[in-house]
Design an enzyme around this catalytic site. Structure first.
Site, short mmCIF file in Angstrom:
data_model
loop_
_atom_site.label_atom_id
_atom_site.label_comp_id
_atom_site.label_asym_id
_atom_site.label_seq_id
_atom_site.Cartn_x
_atom_site.Cartn_y
_atom_site.Cartn_z
N GLU A 70 0.86 -1.25 0.12
CA GLU A 70 -0.06 0.12 -0.03
C GLU A 70 0.87 1.34 -0.06
O GLU A 70 0.36 2.12 -0.72
CB GLU A 70 -0.76 -0.06 1.27
N ASP A 86 -0.67 -5.28 3.06
CA ASP A 86 -0.90 -3.95 3.79
C ASP A 86 -0.31 -3.90 5.12
O ASP A 86 -0.73 -4.75 5.93
CB ASP A 86 -2.53 -4.00 3.86
N ILE A 88 -0.77 -1.60 7.63
CA ILE A 88 -1.69 -1.49 8.67
C ILE A 88 -2.85 -1.34 8.16
O ILE A 88 -3.09 -0.18 7.45
CB ILE A 88 -1.54 -0.28 9.60
N ASP A 89 -3.73 -2.57 8.20
CA ASP A 89 -5.08 -2.44 7.51
C ASP A 89 -5.90 -2.07 8.64
O ASP A 89 -6.03 -2.57 9.61
CB ASP A 89 -5.71 -3.57 7.00
N THR A 91 -6.21 1.76 9.35
CA THR A 91 -5.38 2.90 9.58
C THR A 91 -6.18 3.86 10.42
O THR A 91 -5.51 4.43 11.43
CB THR A 91 -4.75 3.53 8.37
N ASP A 218 -6.09 -4.84 0.53
CA ASP A 218 -7.07 -5.03 1.43
C ASP A 218 -7.42 -6.49 1.57
O ASP A 218 -8.12 -6.79 2.72
CB ASP A 218 -8.47 -4.23 1.02
C1 IPD Z 1 -9.19 0.36 4.69
C2 IPD Z 1 -9.94 -0.71 5.78
C3 IPD Z 1 -11.50 -0.37 5.75
C4 IPD Z 1 -12.15 -0.19 4.33
C5 IPD Z 1 -11.55 0.56 3.38
C6 IPD Z 1 -9.85 0.49 3.21
P1 IPD Z 1 -6.87 1.17 5.19
O1 IPD Z 1 -7.84 0.12 4.61
O2 IPD Z 1 -9.81 -1.82 5.05
O3 IPD Z 1 -12.11 -1.29 6.61
O4 IPD Z 1 -13.54 0.02 4.39
O5 IPD Z 1 -11.88 0.55 2.02
O6 IPD Z 1 -9.23 1.46 2.54
O7 IPD Z 1 -6.79 2.65 4.49
O8 IPD Z 1 -7.02 1.20 6.54
O9 IPD Z 1 -5.68 0.40 4.98
CA CA Z 2 -6.37 -1.24 3.83
#
Ligand code: IPD
Ligand code: CA
Length: 264
Positions: A70, A86, A88-89, A91, A218
């Site tokens: 990412e 990813d 930190i999913d 964030t 993701d």
């Molecule tokens: C997000 C998370 C979130 C989802 C978003 C993603 P990020 O990733 O997974 O649950 O709804 O579509 O972008 O930005 O925290 O790595």
């Molecule tokens: Ca993510």
């Protein structure tokens, strides 16, 4: 040892170290590094540092593999295997101090394009709960040493999860989808980490999950967790800017697709 097992061991080892670093950095305070696609789409210094650590560990262990993460530039490899990462999913949860965030690492074979790759190994690690979700193609999905399986019976309606994109212009459409899907749901969760939502579907803690506009990192690891736990994952409307990912046990997956098919 099979290639899949080798890859999952490396993914899990790396995800644990990366997650522990993210957690340690969180306790020192969050430093915003930038905003990305919109003001709501943030990246912290920890996202970048954690991705750099993961990239270094994977490169040291398997120098010829590709990388798609990412927060840093993608690189094509020579082995046919690409790591989709990813750091930190979740964030936004991380920035606010909500514990639902995770490191997500997958190894895929073939073109590093969702729907075209074959996922071989996955690790999703939630550092606050210290839960490690893993899957290796053909070998099942696990949390720690416990084998996972998706749910299938939903007499009271399905417990579903979803997420929303960062672009406010997409919210109306996403809410219209939610309205439609609620006809088959007992309730809906929006916890803020797609990787953990998918891990929870694999673990039977959710019956299903749907979201438009996810990025490859993701869902790369989480989708393999679901299929190795006996579930089904589809990516539909692949040609649109915001493809829809649907995951669940076979029956729930089918019912979600059915209500979405009627979407105008
Ligand atoms: C997000 C998370 C979130 C989802 C978003 C993603 P990020 O990733 O997974 O649950 O709804 O579509 O972008 O930005 O925290 O790595
Ligand atoms: Ca993510």
């Amino acid at each position: 040892m099979s290639l899949e097992r080798e890859l999952v061991d490396l993914a899990a080892r790396t995800a644990r170290e990366a997650g522990d670093l993210a957690r340690a950095r969180r306790s020192e305070g969050v430093h915003l590094a930038a905003t990305k696609s919109t003001l709501a789409d943030i990246v912290t210094e920890a996202d970048r540092e954690v991705e750099a650590l993961i990239r270094e560990r994977l490169q040291d262990a398997r120098p010829g593999d590709g990388f798609l993460g990412e927060e840093s530039e993608a690189e094509r490899g020579e082995t046919g295997i690409t790591w989709v990462v990813d750091p930190i999913d979740g964030t936004v949860n991380y920035a606010y101090g909500i514990p639902s965030y995770a490191v997500s690492i997958a190894a895929v074979r073939g073109d590093a394009v969702p729907g075209e790759w074959e996922a071989l190994a996955a690790a999703v690690y939630a550092p606050v709960s210290a839960e490690m979700f893993t899957a290796a193609r053909g070998h099942g999905a696990f949390v720690g040493d416990t084998r996972l399986s998706v749910t299938n019976e939903t007499p009271a309606g399905a417990l579903l999860a979803t997420g929303f994109g960062y672009d406010p212009a997409t919210h109306d459409g996403d809410l219209a989808t939610v309205r439609r899907v609620m006809t088959i749901a007992r309730d809906l969760r929006r916890a803020g980490s797609a990787a953990l939502d998918l891990a929870f579907v694999a673990a039977g803690r959710l019956d299903g999950y749907f979201e438009r506009g996810l990025k490859p990192w993701d869902h790369a690891a989480g989708a393999l967790l679901v299929t190795e736990a006996g579930g089904t994952v589809s990516l539909i409307d692949c040609t649109s800017a915001r493809p829809m990912l649907v995951a669940g046990g076979t029956e729930v997956h089918r019912r979600v697709l059915d209500v979405l098919r009627d979407e105008t």
